[in-house]
Design a protein around this motif. Structure first.
Motif, PDB file in Angstrom:
ATOM      1  N   LEU A  20       0.827  -1.355  -0.252  1.00 37.62           N
ATOM      2  CA  LEU A  20      -0.037  -0.293  -0.238  1.00 37.62           C
ATOM      3  C   LEU A  20       1.033   1.065   0.762  1.00 37.62           C
ATOM      4  O   LEU A  20       0.188   1.988  -0.604  1.00 37.62           O
ATOM      5  N   SER A  21       2.104   1.181   0.506  1.00 36.20           N
ATOM      6  CA  SER A  21       2.776   2.120   0.792  1.00 36.20           C
ATOM      7  C   SER A  21       3.556   2.638  -0.566  1.00 36.20           C
ATOM      8  O   SER A  21       3.855   3.304  -1.270  1.00 36.20           O
ATOM      9  N   MET A  22       4.141   1.367  -1.152  1.00 40.69           N
ATOM     10  CA  MET A  22       4.063   1.888  -1.954  1.00 40.69           C
ATOM     11  C   MET A  22       3.392   1.856  -3.409  1.00 40.69           C
ATOM     12  O   MET A  22       4.059   2.959  -4.311  1.00 40.69           O
ATOM     13  N   SER A  23       2.447   1.515  -3.663  1.00 37.82           N
ATOM     14  CA  SER A  23       0.944   2.523  -4.380  1.00 37.82           C
ATOM     15  C   SER A  23       0.877   3.737  -3.828  1.00 37.82           C
ATOM     16  O   SER A  23       1.211   4.729  -4.896  1.00 37.82           O
ATOM     17  N   ILE A  24       0.712   4.695  -3.265  1.00 38.31           N
ATOM     18  CA  ILE A  24       0.771   5.768  -2.540  1.00 38.31           C
ATOM     19  C   ILE A  24       2.066   6.665  -3.788  1.00 38.31           C
ATOM     20  O   ILE A  24       1.689   7.323  -4.124  1.00 38.31           O
ATOM     21  N   ASP A  25       2.961   5.964  -2.883  1.00 37.65           N
ATOM     22  CA  ASP A  25       4.788   6.386  -3.372  1.00 37.65           C
ATOM     23  C   ASP A  25       4.363   6.830  -5.258  1.00 37.65           C
ATOM     24  O   ASP A  25       4.525   7.919  -5.221  1.00 37.65           O
ATOM     25  N   ASP A  26       4.201   5.618  -5.696  1.00 32.27           N
ATOM     26  CA  ASP A  26       4.160   5.372  -6.974  1.00 32.27           C
ATOM     27  C   ASP A  26       3.391   6.877  -7.315  1.00 32.27           C
ATOM     28  O   ASP A  26       3.199   7.612  -8.468  1.00 32.27           O
ATOM     29  N   ASP A  36      -7.814  11.957  -5.182  1.00 34.30           N
ATOM     30  CA  ASP A  36      -9.365  11.848  -5.235  1.00 34.30           C
ATOM     31  C   ASP A  36      -9.141   9.772  -4.798  1.00 34.30           C
ATOM     32  O   ASP A  36      -9.297   9.403  -3.986  1.00 34.30           O
ATOM     33  N   LEU A  37      -8.287   9.804  -5.413  1.00 33.97           N
ATOM     34  CA  LEU A  37      -6.882   8.027  -5.236  1.00 33.97           C
ATOM     35  C   LEU A  37      -6.369   8.558  -4.229  1.00 33.97           C
ATOM     36  O   LEU A  37      -6.609   7.199  -2.909  1.00 33.97           O
ATOM     37  N   GLU A  42      -4.121   6.848   1.902  1.00 34.27           N
ATOM     38  CA  GLU A  42      -3.904   7.231   3.261  1.00 34.27           C
ATOM     39  C   GLU A  42      -4.069   6.519   3.705  1.00 34.27           C
ATOM     40  O   GLU A  42      -3.990   6.735   4.859  1.00 34.27           O
ATOM     41  N   THR A  43      -5.718   7.479   4.334  1.00 34.63           N
ATOM     42  CA  THR A  43      -6.115   6.721   5.203  1.00 34.63           C
ATOM     43  C   THR A  43      -6.755   5.364   5.405  1.00 34.63           C
ATOM     44  O   THR A  43      -6.406   5.148   6.860  1.00 34.63           O
ATOM     45  N   ARG A  44      -6.555   4.796   4.857  1.00 39.29           N
ATOM     46  CA  ARG A  44      -6.225   3.366   4.323  1.00 39.29           C
ATOM     47  C   ARG A  44      -5.184   2.751   5.016  1.00 39.29           C
ATOM     48  O   ARG A  44      -5.129   1.915   6.679  1.00 39.29           O
ATOM     49  N   SER A  45      -4.527   3.680   4.798  1.00 39.11           N
ATOM     50  CA  SER A  45      -2.833   3.085   4.911  1.00 39.11           C
ATOM     51  C   SER A  45      -2.690   3.507   7.108  1.00 39.11           C
ATOM     52  O   SER A  45      -1.932   2.891   7.543  1.00 39.11           O
ATOM     53  N   VAL A  46      -3.409   4.515   7.526  1.00 41.86           N
ATOM     54  CA  VAL A  46      -3.323   4.719   8.889  1.00 41.86           C
ATOM     55  C   VAL A  46      -3.620   3.625   9.154  1.00 41.86           C
ATOM     56  O   VAL A  46      -4.044   3.075   9.985  1.00 41.86           O
ATOM     57  N   GLU A  47      -5.261   3.520   8.978  1.00 39.72           N
ATOM     58  CA  GLU A  47      -6.435   2.702   9.248  1.00 39.72           C
ATOM     59  C   GLU A  47      -5.747   1.092   9.634  1.00 39.72           C
ATOM     60  O   GLU A  47      -5.696   0.512   9.986  1.00 39.72           O
ATOM     61  N   LEU A  48      -4.267   0.480   8.401  1.00 42.99           N
ATOM     62  CA  LEU A  48      -4.282  -0.038   8.143  1.00 42.99           C
ATOM     63  C   LEU A  48      -2.826  -0.361   9.803  1.00 42.99           C
ATOM     64  O   LEU A  48      -3.186  -1.449  10.203  1.00 42.99           O
ATOM     65  N   LYS A  49      -2.177   0.309   9.998  1.00 46.60           N
ATOM     66  CA  LYS A  49      -0.792   0.171  10.566  1.00 46.60           C
ATOM     67  C   LYS A  49      -2.038   0.099  12.540  1.00 46.60           C
ATOM     68  O   LYS A  49      -1.062  -0.555  12.950  1.00 46.60           O
TER      69      LYS A  49
END
Length: 90
Positions: A20-26, A36-37, A42-49
């Protein structure tokens, strides 16, 4: 819970977090205008952490409960043996 299942789940969570982090960075690099993406990801990344942290805490609690269980089980065996020995004198 089996230790192997716990370890597998931890690895899967870390892999998912990294992907997910790599996708966001990409997306930020190649399509910075696609807020919009990016924002929901980023919100889902925080929730995942947060979920990972909770999972790790639950795993630690589980380990402590298992240790306590074996301690109580061992004490129970010791007391049973002691009880058996005392019954011999009655």
């Amino acid at each position: 819970m089996k230790e192997l299942d716990i370890l597998t789940a931890q690895i899967n969570l870390r892999t998912l977090d990294q992907a997910l982090s790599m996708s966001i960075d990409d997306l930020k690099t190649k399509h910075a205008h696609r807020v919009d993406l990016i924002k929901p990801m980023e919100t889902r990344s925080v929730e995942l952490k947060e979920a990972m942290l909770t999972f790790y805490r639950v795993c630690e609690d589980h380990k402590q409960v298992v240790k306590k269980y074996y301690s109580v089980f061992e004490e129970n065996l010791r007391l049973r043996n002691e009880n058996t020995e005392l019954k011999k004198f009655i």
